[in-house]
Motif scaffolding. Structure first.
Motif, PDB file in Angstrom:
ATOM      1  N   TYR A 100       2.614  -7.774  -6.679  1.00  0.00           N
ATOM      2  CA  TYR A 100       2.582  -6.344  -6.939  1.00  0.00           C
ATOM      3  C   TYR A 100       1.150  -5.824  -6.908  1.00  0.00           C
ATOM      4  O   TYR A 100       0.183  -6.573  -7.055  1.00  0.00           O
ATOM      5  N   THR A 143       1.115   1.934 -13.284  1.00  0.00           N
ATOM      6  CA  THR A 143       2.162   2.110 -12.277  1.00  0.00           C
ATOM      7  C   THR A 143       2.219   0.857 -11.409  1.00  0.00           C
ATOM      8  O   THR A 143       1.183   0.376 -10.941  1.00  0.00           O
ATOM      9  N   TRP A 145       3.432  -1.053  -8.022  1.00  0.00           N
ATOM     10  CA  TRP A 145       3.767  -0.788  -6.617  1.00  0.00           C
ATOM     11  C   TRP A 145       4.183  -2.091  -5.943  1.00  0.00           C
ATOM     12  O   TRP A 145       3.558  -3.132  -6.148  1.00  0.00           O
ATOM     13  N   LEU A 152       3.375   0.788   0.472  1.00  0.00           N
ATOM     14  CA  LEU A 152       3.446   0.634  -0.975  1.00  0.00           C
ATOM     15  C   LEU A 152       4.394   1.673  -1.569  1.00  0.00           C
ATOM     16  O   LEU A 152       4.263   2.872  -1.303  1.00  0.00           O
ATOM     17  N   GLU A 153       5.345   1.194  -2.365  1.00  0.00           N
ATOM     18  CA  GLU A 153       6.300   2.067  -3.039  1.00  0.00           C
ATOM     19  C   GLU A 153       6.337   1.710  -4.512  1.00  0.00           C
ATOM     20  O   GLU A 153       6.147   0.550  -4.880  1.00  0.00           O
ATOM     21  N   ILE A 154       6.586   2.726  -5.354  1.00  0.00           N
ATOM     22  CA  ILE A 154       6.692   2.451  -6.785  1.00  0.00           C
ATOM     23  C   ILE A 154       7.859   1.508  -7.019  1.00  0.00           C
ATOM     24  O   ILE A 154       8.969   1.741  -6.546  1.00  0.00           O
ATOM     25  N   SER A 155       7.598   0.427  -7.729  1.00  0.00           N
ATOM     26  CA  SER A 155       8.625  -0.592  -7.957  1.00  0.00           C
ATOM     27  C   SER A 155       9.754  -0.033  -8.811  1.00  0.00           C
ATOM     28  O   SER A 155       9.503   0.559  -9.865  1.00  0.00           O
TER      29      SER A 155
END
Length: 300
Positions: A100, A143, A145, A152-155
């Motif tokens: 992450y 945050t 990711w 990259l995306e918010i987990s």
């Protein structure tokens, strides 16, 4: 020719030099700047808080994940080129691959910094004792990711964790004002830290503890002649802190976490009173308390 090698032991990094030639001096050198401490020229309130925290706890304190930012020239268009080093919470142990990326909202208000430092010192650093990490990164929010095919995306799993426990740094979030208002907020983080340390111990340290449950982990209750119901008394008669669910007595990791949380919450005398009818539970509780004597300081 010399090269820098980082040795990581229980989250503590020691900087030393190894030589290509056998007859060179291999004693450690401290000429390089320690990036986890403020520069000698920094006399700000924040820098003083960080120095005081280290003096009192033995752990470095960070309010920003940037350890170094030095301009290293310009590119062909005249834009600055920066030599940048971040604390990198998932700083890898050899062979590990970070999964992450984390970003942070910083605590910049001085009063909030002071309040947070006092909480971290009282609720975490002091209680961790010898098990204190190399450094704490203290922030307003974290945050998480994840990498989705290079994007990259918010987990979705844990987008804003209260803590991320790395090898050389623990990132601790106050979750805005929650950390100041919820009396159990840092107590929960403390339990998570202790459990993380237990999980990382060599299996030989927990052999005796696990021996009580080896014949029951993930075993269907019906094969033991038990009904598909949650029954703490039956589970405790077999040595478990509580029943797991209707179908299984316990999972190995949940069993450990239950006793870890109990050890962080109750004194030995309290458990003896609570579990007077379940001597196996008391025995296992004392085993975990003994293992945690690796440096954890209990308030009881």
């Amino acid at each position: 020719m010399k090269k820098i090698i980082f040795y990581i032991v229980l989250g503590v990094i020691t900087l030393g030099f190894a030589s290509c030639a056998g007859n060179e001096d291999t004693s450690p050198s401290y000429a390089d700047q320690n990036l986890f401490t403020p520069s000698d020229e920094d006399h700000s309130v924040t820098a003083d808080l960080e120095r005081s925290f280290y003096k009192e706890t033995g752990a470095y304190l960070l309010f920003n994940d940037t350890l170094k930012k030095v301009q290293n020239g310009t590119d062909a268009y005249g834009n600055p080129i920066w030599n940048l080093e971040l604390v990198d919470i998932e700083y890898p142990v050899i062979g590990d691959i970070p999964s992450y990326t984390y970003t942070y909202k910083y605590i910049k208000d001085l009063d909030r910094q002071k309040k947070t430092v006092n909480l971290i010192k009282e609720k975490l650093a002091t209680r961790l004792g010898k098990a204190v990490p190399y450094s704490f990164l203290v922030v307003d929010s974290i945050t998480t990711w994840s990498n989705n095919n290079g994007i990259l995306e918010i987990s979705p799993d844990d987008p804003h964790p209260t803590q991320v426990l790395g090898t050389r740094c623990y990132a601790i979030s106050t979750s805005g004002d929650t950390g100041y208002e919820d009396a159990d907020y840092f107590t929960t983080i403390f339990r998570q830290i202790v459990f993380n340390k237990l999980r990382r111990l060599g299996s030989d340290k927990l052999t005796k503890f696990y021996s009580y449950g080896e014949h029951y982990y993930e075993v269907d209750k019906s094969t033991l002649g038990l009904k598909y119901v949650v029954n703490d008394s039956i589970a405790r008669s077999l040595g478990f802190w509580k029943d797991y669910n209707s179908f299984y007595l316990a999972l190995k990791e949940d069993d450990l976490e239950n006793f870890c949380n109990a050890a962080c919450t109750y004194s030995s005398s309290e458990v003896k009173d609570m579990m007077v009818e379940f001597p196996l539970v008391v025995e296992r509780f004392e085993i975990i308390r003994g293992v945690l004597a690796m440096g954890i300081k209990f308030n009881y």
